[in-house]
Design a protein around this motif. Structure first.
Motif, short mmCIF file in Angstrom:
data_model
loop_
_atom_site.label_atom_id
_atom_site.label_comp_id
_atom_site.label_asym_id
_atom_site.label_seq_id
_atom_site.Cartn_x
_atom_site.Cartn_y
_atom_site.Cartn_z
N CYS A 1 -32.81 55.75 -15.45
CA CYS A 1 -33.21 54.47 -14.86
C CYS A 1 -33.89 54.66 -13.50
O CYS A 1 -34.82 53.92 -13.18
CB CYS A 1 -32.01 53.53 -14.77
SG CYS A 1 -31.44 53.01 -16.41
N ASP A 2 -33.46 55.64 -12.73
CA ASP A 2 -34.14 55.95 -11.47
C ASP A 2 -35.58 56.39 -11.72
O ASP A 2 -36.49 56.04 -10.97
CB ASP A 2 -33.41 57.05 -10.70
CG ASP A 2 -32.15 56.55 -10.01
OD1 ASP A 2 -31.98 55.32 -9.88
OD2 ASP A 2 -31.34 57.41 -9.60
N GLN B 1 -37.91 53.30 -12.18
CA GLN B 1 -37.87 52.23 -11.18
C GLN B 1 -39.22 51.61 -10.86
O GLN B 1 -39.28 50.43 -10.56
CB GLN B 1 -37.22 52.74 -9.90
CG GLN B 1 -35.72 52.87 -9.99
CD GLN B 1 -35.02 51.56 -10.30
OE1 GLN B 1 -35.39 50.49 -9.82
NE2 GLN B 1 -34.00 51.64 -11.14
N GLN C 1 -38.12 45.64 -12.63
CA GLN C 1 -36.69 45.57 -12.35
C GLN C 1 -35.94 46.24 -13.50
O GLN C 1 -35.86 45.71 -14.60
CB GLN C 1 -36.23 44.13 -12.19
CG GLN C 1 -34.76 44.02 -11.86
CD GLN C 1 -34.28 42.59 -11.78
OE1 GLN C 1 -35.03 41.65 -11.96
NE2 GLN C 1 -33.00 42.43 -11.50
N ILE C 2 -35.40 47.42 -13.24
CA ILE C 2 -34.70 48.21 -14.25
C ILE C 2 -33.20 47.99 -14.11
O ILE C 2 -32.63 48.15 -13.03
CB ILE C 2 -35.02 49.72 -14.12
CG1 ILE C 2 -36.52 49.97 -14.23
CG2 ILE C 2 -34.23 50.52 -15.14
CD1 ILE C 2 -37.14 49.65 -15.57
N THR C 3 -32.58 47.60 -15.22
CA THR C 3 -31.13 47.44 -15.28
C THR C 3 -30.65 48.08 -16.57
O THR C 3 -31.45 48.36 -17.46
CB THR C 3 -30.71 45.96 -15.24
OG1 THR C 3 -31.33 45.26 -16.33
CG2 THR C 3 -31.11 45.29 -13.92
N CYS D 1 -36.16 46.31 -18.70
CA CYS D 1 -37.19 46.22 -17.68
C CYS D 1 -37.59 44.75 -17.60
O CYS D 1 -38.06 44.19 -18.61
CB CYS D 1 -38.39 47.10 -18.02
SG CYS D 1 -39.70 47.01 -16.77
N THR E 1 -43.20 55.64 -16.08
CA THR E 1 -43.33 54.31 -15.46
C THR E 1 -44.46 53.51 -16.11
O THR E 1 -44.30 52.33 -16.40
CB THR E 1 -43.58 54.46 -13.95
OG1 THR E 1 -42.45 55.14 -13.38
CG2 THR E 1 -43.76 53.13 -13.27
#
Length: 115
Positions: free
Chosen positions: A12-13, A16, A20-22, A34, A88
């Protein structure tokens, strides 16, 4: 084998910059979001990105594999995880083309009427 939370945090890092990544634990594994849309699954410490014509064009070397038995094939990300710019770009493109999830209906009250 359940995925390691450290692996999930690292993946997830790396994503980024896409939005908005959760992430959320589901059935012992993880769904990655995302901008509120499920874009990837992390199962058995492997990362699977939804396969669409766009993601397949951006990641032509990624193989297809199901994240769990009976699932549709997803792009299996190995070396791509360390190419932050490419990852990304692929995640942002995927999120842009996916529809927003349908809103969940409120649960009905289980209280019995008096009388």
């Amino acid at each position: 084998m359940a995925s390691d939370p450290g692996t999930v945090a690292h993946v997830c890092d790396q994503m980024q910059g896409a939005g908005q990544i959760t992430w959320r634990k589901m059935f012992g594994e993880y769904a990655v979001y995302c901008d509120g849309k499920v874009v990837a699954l992390i199962c058995g410490n492997q990362t699977f990105l939804k396969a669409t014509p766009t993601t397949q064009a951006l990641l032509p070397d990624a193989g297809l594999a199901p994240p769990y038995p009976g699932a549709k094939p997803h792009l299996l990300l190995d070396d791509v995880l360390e190419d932050t710019a490419l990852l990304t770009r692929a995640v942002a493109a995927l999120a842009a083309e996916l529809p927003m999830p349908k809103p969940k209906k409120p649960r009905a009250s289980k209280a019995k009427p008096k009388g």
